[in-house]
Structure formats: structure tokens, C-alpha cells
Design a protein around this motif. Sequence first.
Motif, mmCIF file in Angstrom:
data_model
loop_
_atom_site.group_PDB
_atom_site.id
_atom_site.type_symbol
_atom_site.label_atom_id
_atom_site.label_comp_id
_atom_site.label_asym_id
_atom_site.label_seq_id
_atom_site.Cartn_x
_atom_site.Cartn_y
_atom_site.Cartn_z
ATOM 1 N N THR A 1 0.835 -1.195 0.000
ATOM 2 C CA THR A 1 0.000 0.000 0.000
ATOM 3 C C THR A 1 0.872 1.249 0.000
ATOM 4 O OG1 THR A 1 -1.707 -1.162 1.245
ATOM 5 C CG2 THR A 1 -1.809 1.237 1.217
ATOM 6 N N ARG B 1 0.178 7.335 2.675
ATOM 7 C CA ARG B 1 -0.905 8.309 2.512
ATOM 8 C C ARG B 1 -0.399 9.720 2.802
ATOM 9 N NH1 ARG B 1 -6.265 6.899 3.735
ATOM 10 N NH2 ARG B 1 -6.287 8.463 5.395
ATOM 11 N N HIS B 2 -0.660 10.623 1.881
ATOM 12 C CA HIS B 2 -0.275 12.012 2.115
ATOM 13 C C HIS B 2 -1.513 12.903 2.134
ATOM 14 C CE1 HIS B 2 -0.803 12.450 -2.256
ATOM 15 N NE2 HIS B 2 -0.815 13.761 -2.063
ATOM 16 N N ALA C 1 -5.016 11.870 0.481
ATOM 17 C CA ALA C 1 -6.015 11.194 1.307
ATOM 18 C C ALA C 1 -6.848 12.195 2.091
ATOM 19 C CB ALA C 1 -5.332 10.220 2.268
ATOM 20 N N THR D 1 -3.584 8.795 10.577
ATOM 21 C CA THR D 1 -3.278 7.831 9.517
ATOM 22 C C THR D 1 -2.508 8.450 8.360
ATOM 23 O OG1 THR D 1 -5.382 8.248 8.381
ATOM 24 C CG2 THR D 1 -5.364 6.529 10.073
ATOM 25 N N ILE D 2 -2.275 9.752 8.409
ATOM 26 C CA ILE D 2 -1.546 10.443 7.347
ATOM 27 C C ILE D 2 -0.041 10.271 7.571
ATOM 28 C CG2 ILE D 2 -0.984 12.736 6.438
ATOM 29 C CD1 ILE D 2 -3.619 11.609 5.427
ATOM 30 N N ASP D 3 0.670 9.906 6.508
ATOM 31 C CA ASP D 3 2.106 9.648 6.605
ATOM 32 C C ASP D 3 2.967 10.834 6.197
ATOM 33 O OD1 ASP D 3 1.810 6.775 7.267
ATOM 34 O OD2 ASP D 3 1.003 6.632 5.238
ATOM 35 N N ARG E 1 7.218 9.073 -1.908
ATOM 36 C CA ARG E 1 6.728 7.693 -1.803
ATOM 37 C C ARG E 1 7.855 6.677 -1.909
ATOM 38 N NH1 ARG E 1 1.126 7.385 -5.407
ATOM 39 N NH2 ARG E 1 -0.267 8.315 -3.815
#
Length: 204
Positions: free
Chosen positions: A2, A5-6, A47, A95-97, A122
Motif C-alpha cells: 500500500t 498516505r499524504h 487522502a 493515519t496520514i504519513d 513515496r
Amino acid sequence: MTAPRHALLLLAAGGSRRLGQPKQLLRLDGETLVHRAARLGLATAPAEAIVVCGANADAIRDAVADLPLRKILCSAWENGLGESLAAGLGALSPTIDGALVVLCDQPALDAGHLLALRDAWRGDPARAAASAYGGVLGVPALLPRGWFAALAGGGHDRGARDLLRSHAGQVHAVPAPPLADDIDTPAQARAATGGSLGPNPAQE
């Protein structure tokens, strides 16, 4: 695997003192700069998407009302860009990276560059990906979650710029020489757009 997530974090809270009118609401080819920046940022398929407002907050919100952005108010926007950045980062879900930080005043910005930043990040989401222009690292930049705590306090006027430069070894630089030209004064506005930049009719 997966993809990380940004979030899109559009900083649009400033008062544009040197310009003498809200730069976010100036129009380039019929589109406000804040709408243009948001549209380009959304092309990276974030996201989450947030616009941080401060000065002229109602007008900024109206200018992007048709776009899927969450509006955050930074009450301390006059204390500098760092306050807006801290407010936006604090509003992101856990949950945001990473956060793609975008401003409104770079008329040469395009979606291709933002996609390049996203893809570079990424490839190694523990590192940042930043724009390289004028011999420095700056925004737009995609900041990893591991950097959020260092920016959470606000209280500075340079956003993530100092952190990017002091951690240059942890930054993937994506060249973008045209982004060195931003808009702070009427002369810069005219030079950057060949005179095509005009005020929002609602502000006239």
C-alpha cells in the motif's frame, strides 16, 4: 504494498501586507491563486486536503468552496507562516504519513512538479521531498510524519524552510527553478504574469 498516505496542506492565511491586497484572491487566467494552488494540489490524489485560512478567511473559503477541502482557521496567523503550518499539521488524522505543503504565490507551479514531489517521497517516506530553486530547498515540499513534532509549536515566520535546510541530507531535492519567482509586491505580480494577473472582481 500500500502506498503511503499524504495530505494536501494549503497555507492561505497570510495578510499580503507588501502586496496591499490578498494575494490569494488575485486571478491568473481567470482563476484565483488559492483555487489554482488547491486544484493543482488535489491532482496528487491526497487522502486528506486542508486549506488553512486566517486573514480574509471568509473570502478565501468562498474562493475554494467548490473544491473538496477542509477549512481550518489559524487565529494566530499574524505570528507567521509557522503558525499556519502548525495549525494545519495538527488537524491531520493520525493515519496520514506525510503532508504536501503548498503556498498560493508561486505562479509557475504546475501539477507535474507536485506529482514529482509525491512520487519522490513515496520512494522513501521517512525522508522529505522538497523543491530546489535559487540554490535552496523550499516549498512546495512533502514532509514526513516524523517531522511534524518539530513544526508543531509554530512561532516562526519561515514555515518548514529552516528545517528543510538543516536536514538537507534527509531531503530528496526535486529541481524547479521557476518557483524562485513568487508574488509579494505589485511589481512581482506584474513581472511574474506578464500583466495577466488581476484582482478578484469581488474585491474591486
